[in-house]
Motif scaffolding. Structure first.
Motif, PDB file in Angstrom:
ATOM      1  N   GLU A  41       0.814  -1.207   0.000  1.00  0.00           N
ATOM      2  CA  GLU A  41       0.000   0.000   0.000  1.00  0.00           C
ATOM      3  C   GLU A  41       0.857   1.270   0.000  1.00  0.00           C
ATOM      4  N   ASN A  42       0.418   2.238  -0.795  1.00  0.00           N
ATOM      5  CA  ASN A  42       1.070   3.543  -0.923  1.00  0.00           C
ATOM      6  C   ASN A  42       2.514   3.485  -1.401  1.00  0.00           C
ATOM      7  N   GLU A  43       2.875   2.364  -1.992  1.00  0.00           N
ATOM      8  CA  GLU A  43       4.219   2.234  -2.529  1.00  0.00           C
ATOM      9  C   GLU A  43       4.231   2.743  -3.964  1.00  0.00           C
ATOM     10  N   TYR A 158      -7.005   9.631 -11.256  1.00  0.00           N
ATOM     11  CA  TYR A 158      -7.042   9.990  -9.844  1.00  0.00           C
ATOM     12  C   TYR A 158      -8.459  10.252  -9.359  1.00  0.00           C
ATOM     13  N   TRP A 190       1.676  12.748  -5.976  1.00  0.00           N
ATOM     14  CA  TRP A 190       1.731  11.516  -5.204  1.00  0.00           C
ATOM     15  C   TRP A 190       1.923  11.824  -3.712  1.00  0.00           C
ATOM     16  N   GLU A 191       2.676  12.901  -3.418  1.00  0.00           N
ATOM     17  CA  GLU A 191       2.845  13.305  -2.015  1.00  0.00           C
ATOM     18  C   GLU A 191       1.522  13.837  -1.447  1.00  0.00           C
ATOM     19  N   THR A 192       0.766  14.584  -2.281  1.00  0.00           N
ATOM     20  CA  THR A 192      -0.509  15.154  -1.837  1.00  0.00           C
ATOM     21  C   THR A 192      -1.570  14.086  -1.667  1.00  0.00           C
ATOM     22  N   GLU A 193      -1.714  13.234  -2.696  1.00  0.00           N
ATOM     23  CA  GLU A 193      -2.757  12.226  -2.725  1.00  0.00           C
ATOM     24  C   GLU A 193      -2.100  10.867  -2.685  1.00  0.00           C
ATOM     25  N   LYS A 194      -1.735  10.409  -1.508  1.00  0.00           N
ATOM     26  CA  LYS A 194      -1.022   9.136  -1.375  1.00  0.00           C
ATOM     27  C   LYS A 194      -1.783   8.024  -2.077  1.00  0.00           C
ATOM     28  N   LYS A 195      -1.075   7.240  -2.826  1.00  0.00           N
ATOM     29  CA  LYS A 195      -1.724   6.197  -3.589  1.00  0.00           C
ATOM     30  C   LYS A 195      -0.711   5.128  -3.932  1.00  0.00           C
ATOM     31  N   THR A 196      -1.201   3.906  -4.128  1.00  0.00           N
ATOM     32  CA  THR A 196      -0.318   2.858  -4.621  1.00  0.00           C
ATOM     33  C   THR A 196      -0.149   3.064  -6.120  1.00  0.00           C
ATOM     34  N   ASP A 212       9.907   4.274  -5.094  1.00  0.00           N
ATOM     35  CA  ASP A 212      10.297   3.684  -3.823  1.00  0.00           C
ATOM     36  C   ASP A 212      11.078   2.410  -4.111  1.00  0.00           C
TER      37      ASP A 212
END
Ligand SMILES: Nc1ncnc2c1ncn2[C@@H]1O[C@H](COP(=O)(O)OP(=O)(O)O)[C@@H](O)[C@H]1O
Ligand SMILES: [Mg+2]
Lengths: 258, 263
Positions: A41-43, A158, A190-196, A212
Motif C-alpha cells: 500500500e502507498n508504494e 485519480y 503523489w505526495e498530496t494524494e497518497k496512492k499505490t 520507492d
C-alpha cells in the motif's frame, strides 16, 4: 491495509508466476516468463526495462486489461480478471475521449457510476486544479498540448479514486523539458494524494526520481532481473551524488541484460 | 477567429475558383458562337438570364422557388425517415454481432440496386402519388446511412472501450457515451452522401408522374425540346444541392466541434 487469516499483510497487487505468450502466423512468442511481484500500500513501484520487453503487456495484465496465459494476479487478495475502477490506468496512448471536454473526461468514471452531480463537480474541480489545468475545464481534448493531455489522463485516473494507479510510460511522448516538469508534478501529486502506484518507464532518470522500488525487467522473454529499493529523500535531486551513483549502477545492470 | 494568413489563403482559393468558372463560361460562350452546337444550345448569358427570369415568370404552374419547394417536400421527409432508420439499423448492425448476422444478407441484396430501379415496384405498392416518390428517396438515403453507421460502430477504438470499463462504466453506459459519439463523424459522412443521393433521385422520382418540381422542369423540357429550360432546371438542381451540402457541413461542425472531418 488488509491482513490474511494469519495476520500477514496482503499486498495491494500481487502477481504470481505470470506468463504471457502471443501466438501469431509467425509462430509463438513468449513475452513474459514467470514473473512474481508484489506491491504494497502507498508504494511507488517502477517497472523498468528496455523497449519492447513486455512492460505494457505486464501492466495490462496486472490492471486486468489483459489476461495472462498462465499465472494469477491478485488485487487485495482477490483474483483480477477484468478492468475495474479500483485499478486506474493512465495509458501510454492517452486514450482520452475527444468528444468530451476536460471536465467530461475527468468526471467520466464518477458519472458512469451514478455519483451525484455536486460530488463529481467538486471532485473533478479538485483534480483538474491539482494537475494544473484550471481554466481549461471546458476545452476539448484536441485543443490541448501533449503535456496537457497527459495531465487530463492523470486527473481522470485519480478522480476515480482507484486503489492502485497504473501509469504506462505516461511521459514518453513529451519533449525533455515538459517531461522533467511532469515528473516533478507526479512526485508532488503523489505526495498530496497518497496512492499505490505502478509506473512503467524505460527512462532511468525518471525511474530513480520517482520510485520507492524499481523492478528491473530483462529483454524478451521478460523476467524480473533485480529489484532496487530507493531510499533517497524526497524531493529528489537529479544531480545529487547518490542519485547519479544509483543511476549508473542500474544502467550497468541493465546493459548486462541486453 | 480567422487570422490574416488564413484570410489571404481563402481569398487566393476563391480567385482560383472564380478563374476556373470564368474559363468554363468563356469556352461555353465561344463554342456556342463558333460551332453548330449554337443552333440547339443557348449560351451561358441566356441561361443565366432565363434562370433569373424563372424566379418571376412561372415555368408550367410554378416559378423556380415553387418547384424547388415541391422537390424539397418530396426529398426531406423521405430523407429524414431513411436517415433515422438507417442510423438505428446501421449502429445496431455494427455493434451487435447477431443483428449483423441477421440483417446483413438482406442489406447486401438491397445495397447494389440503384433507387430508380424500384420505380415500377414502388408504383405498384404506393401508387403514382407522393408515396412512390417518398419510397425511392427513402431508399436512396437509407442505403448509404446504414453503410456508414455500420463502419462507425465497428471501428470504435477498442482501447477506449477498455478505458470505459476501467473507469467503471457498464455496457449500456459505454454504448451511449463511447460507441455513439465515436460513430457520429461516420454517420455524418453517410448523411452527406445520402443527401446528395436523395436530391439526385428526386429528378428520377418526378419522372414517375408529376406536374411540378425541379425534376419536372427537366422532364417537361424534353417534351417541348426546350434546351434552355432544361439547362435552367440543371442550374436550379445544382444550386439547391450545393446549399443543402453546405448546410449539412455547418450542422456537422456544430454538433461535433471536437472533430470536423477533413474534406
Ligand atoms: N497483442 C499482441 N499480439 C502479439 N504480440 C504482441 C501483442 N502485444 C504485444 N506483443 C509483443 O510483445 C512484445 C512486448 O510488447 P510491449 O508489452 O508493448 O513492450 P513494451 O511496453 O515494453 O515496449 C513486443 O515484442 C510485441 O511485439
Ligand atoms: Mg509499452
Amino acid at each position: 491495509m488488509q491482513m490474511d487469516s494469519k495476520g500477514k499483510l496482503i499486498p495491494v497487487i500481487e502477481g504470481r508466476k505470470i506468463c504471457k505468450r502471443f501466438s501469431s502466423k509467425r509462430g509463438e512468442k513468449t513475452v513474459l516468463e514467470d514473473i512474481d511481484l508484489s506491491v504494497s500500500e502507498n508504494e511507488f513501484v517502477v517497472l523498468f526495462g528496455p523497449g519492447q520487453c513486455g512492460k505494457t503487456t505486464l501492466m495490462n495484465i496486472l490492471s486486468g486489461l489483459d489476461v495472462p496465459t498462465s499465472g494469477t494476479v491478485y488485487c487485495d487478495g482477490e483474483i483480477v480478471q477484468r478492468p475495474a475502477p479500483e485499478r486506474g490506468v493512465v495509458f501510454q496512448a492517452m486514450a482520452l475521449f475527444p468528444w468530451l471536454t476536460v471536465r467530461g473526461n475527468v468526471a467520466y468514471g464518477l458519472k458512469a457510476r451514478g455519483v451525484p452531480r455536486d460530488e463529481w463537480m467538486e471532485r473533478s474541480d479538485y483534480f483538474i486544479k491539482l494537475v494544473g489545468l484550471e481554466g481549461f475545464e471546458d476545452a476539448y481534448i484536441n485543443r490541448l498540448s501533449g503535456g496537457m493531455k497527459q495531465r487530463v489522463g492523470i486527473a481522470r485516473a485519480y478522480c476515480n479514486d482507484p486503489k492502485v494507479l497504473f501509469m504506462d510510460e505516461p511521459f514518453s511522448a513529451l519533449d525533455a523539458q515538459t517531461r522533467y516538469m511532469m515528473q516533478d508534478e507526479i512526485a508532488r501529486i503523489w505526495e498530496t494524494e497518497k496512492k499505490t502506484v505502478v509506473f512503467v518507464t524505460n527512462n532511468i532518470e525518471e525511474a530513480v526520481f520517482l520510485a520507492d522500488r524499481i523492478i528491473l525487467l530483462t529483454n524478451c522473454p521478460s523476467h524480473v532481473k533485480k529489484e532496487y529499493r530507493i531510499d533517497l529523500p524526497r524531493p529528489r535531486d537529479y544531480t545529487s551524488r547518490d542519485f547519479l551513483l544509483l543511476r549508473d549502477e542500474i544502467t550497468k545492470q541493465m546493459d548486462s541484460t541486453l | 477567429m480567422m487570422d490574416t494568413k488564413k484570410l489571404k489563403q481563402l481569398a487566393k482559393d476563391s480567385v482560383y475558383g472564380l478563374i476556373s468558372v470564368c474559363v468554363f463560361l468563356c469556352i461555353w460562350a465561344f463554342g456556342v458562337r463558333t460551332s453548330d452546337i449554337g443552333i440547339v444550345m443557348p449560351g451561358p448569358g441566356k441561361v443565366i438570364y432565363e434562370f433569373i427570369q424563372s424566379f418571376f415568370v412561372p415555368i408550367g404552374k410554378y416559378t423556380m422557388p415553387g418547384h424547388i419547394l415541391w422537390s424539397l417536400y418530396r426529398v426531406l421527409p423521405a430523407y429524414i425517415v431513411g436517415s433515422v432508420l438507417g442510423i438505428v439499423i446501421g449502429i445496431a448492425m455494427g455493434w451487435f454481432r447477431y443483428v449483423n448476422s441477421f440483417l446483413r444478407p438482406l442489406y447486401e441484396m438491397i445495397r447494389p440496386i440503384p433507387p430508380i430501379a424500384w420505380i415500377p415496384i414502388s408504383i405498384v405498392w404506393f401508387g403514382i402519388g407522393e408515396g412512390s416518390k417518398w419510397f425511392i428517396i427513402f431508399l436512396a438515403a437509407f442505403v448509404p446511412v446504414v453503410l456508414n453507421s455500420i463502419s462507425g460502430a465497428k471501428s470504435v477504438d477498442p482501447l477506449l472501450l477498455k478505458c470505459g470499463e476501467m473507469l467503471g462504466a457498464d455496457k449500456k453506459y459505454i454504448f451511449r457515451t463511447i460507441v455513439l459519439p465515436y460513430s457520429v463523424p461516420y454517420i455524418f459522412s453517410g448523411l452527406q452522401v445520402a443527401l446528395s443521393a436523395s436530391w439526385a433521385t428526386v429528378v428520377a422520382a418526378e419522372m414517375i408522374r408529376s406536374s411540378e418540381g425541379v425534376g419536372w422542369i427537366i422532364i417537361s423540357s424534353m417534351d417541348t425540346n426546350n434546351v434552355t429550360q432544361s439547362l435552367v432546371g440543371i442550374v436550379g438542381i445544382g444550386i439547391v444541392g450545393f446549399i443543402l451540402a453546405v448546410m449539412m457541413r455547418e450542422l456537422e461542425g456544430r454538433l461535433c466541434r471536437w472533430t470536423v472531418r477533413e474534406n
